[in-house]
Motif scaffolding. Structure first.
Motif, short mmCIF file in Angstrom:
data_model
loop_
_atom_site.label_atom_id
_atom_site.label_comp_id
_atom_site.label_asym_id
_atom_site.label_seq_id
_atom_site.Cartn_x
_atom_site.Cartn_y
_atom_site.Cartn_z
N UNK A 35 7.47 10.18 0.92
CA UNK A 35 7.65 8.73 0.99
C UNK A 35 6.51 8.06 1.76
N UNK A 36 6.15 8.63 2.90
CA UNK A 36 5.06 8.08 3.71
C UNK A 36 3.75 8.16 2.94
N UNK A 37 3.49 9.30 2.32
CA UNK A 37 2.23 9.50 1.59
C UNK A 37 2.11 8.54 0.41
N UNK A 38 3.21 8.26 -0.26
CA UNK A 38 3.16 7.42 -1.46
C UNK A 38 3.36 5.93 -1.18
N UNK A 39 3.61 5.55 0.07
CA UNK A 39 3.86 4.15 0.42
C UNK A 39 2.61 3.47 0.97
N UNK A 40 1.51 3.62 0.25
CA UNK A 40 0.26 2.94 0.61
C UNK A 40 -0.30 2.25 -0.63
N UNK A 41 -1.05 1.20 -0.40
CA UNK A 41 -1.61 0.45 -1.52
C UNK A 41 -2.69 1.25 -2.25
N UNK A 42 -3.55 1.91 -1.49
CA UNK A 42 -4.64 2.69 -2.07
C UNK A 42 -4.50 4.14 -1.64
N UNK A 43 -3.96 4.99 -2.49
CA UNK A 43 -3.82 6.41 -2.17
C UNK A 43 -5.04 7.17 -2.66
N UNK A 44 -6.13 7.08 -1.93
CA UNK A 44 -7.39 7.69 -2.39
C UNK A 44 -7.40 9.19 -2.20
#
Length: 68
Positions: A35-44
Motif C-alpha cells: 500500500x505504501x509503495x503504490x500510494x505515490x504519484x510517480x512510482x519510478x
C-alpha cells in the motif's frame, strides 16, 4: 544519505529525490508495504530487500513502479 522513520505522507516519502538518498519507511506487514509503495504519484523505482528471494520476488510483482 539515509533518512530513517520517514512517514509516507512526507514530501521525501512521496517524491523522487535525485541523489544518493535512501528513504526508509517502516511498515507492519506485507499489505501495508505494498500500500505504501503504490500510494505515490510517480512510482519510478523501488527496491525489496529480504533474506527470502521467493518472498522478495512475490512482493516486487505487486509493486506498481517503473523498475523494482
Amino acid at each position: 544519505m539515509v533518512y530513517t522513520d520517514v512517514d509516507p505522507e512526507m514530501r521525501i516519502g512521496q517524491e523522487e529525490i535525485f541523489g544518493p538518498v535512501l528513504s526508509v519507511i517502516p511498515f507492519s506487514d506485507r499489505e501495508e508495504a505494498i500500500s505504501i509503495a503504490n500510494d505515490v504519484k510517480y512510482g519510478l523505482t523501488g527496491g525489496v530487500f529480504s533474506r527470502d528471494i521467493r518472498r522478495a520476488l512475490r512482493l516486487a510483482r505487486d509493486i506498481d513502479a517503473g523498475s523494482v
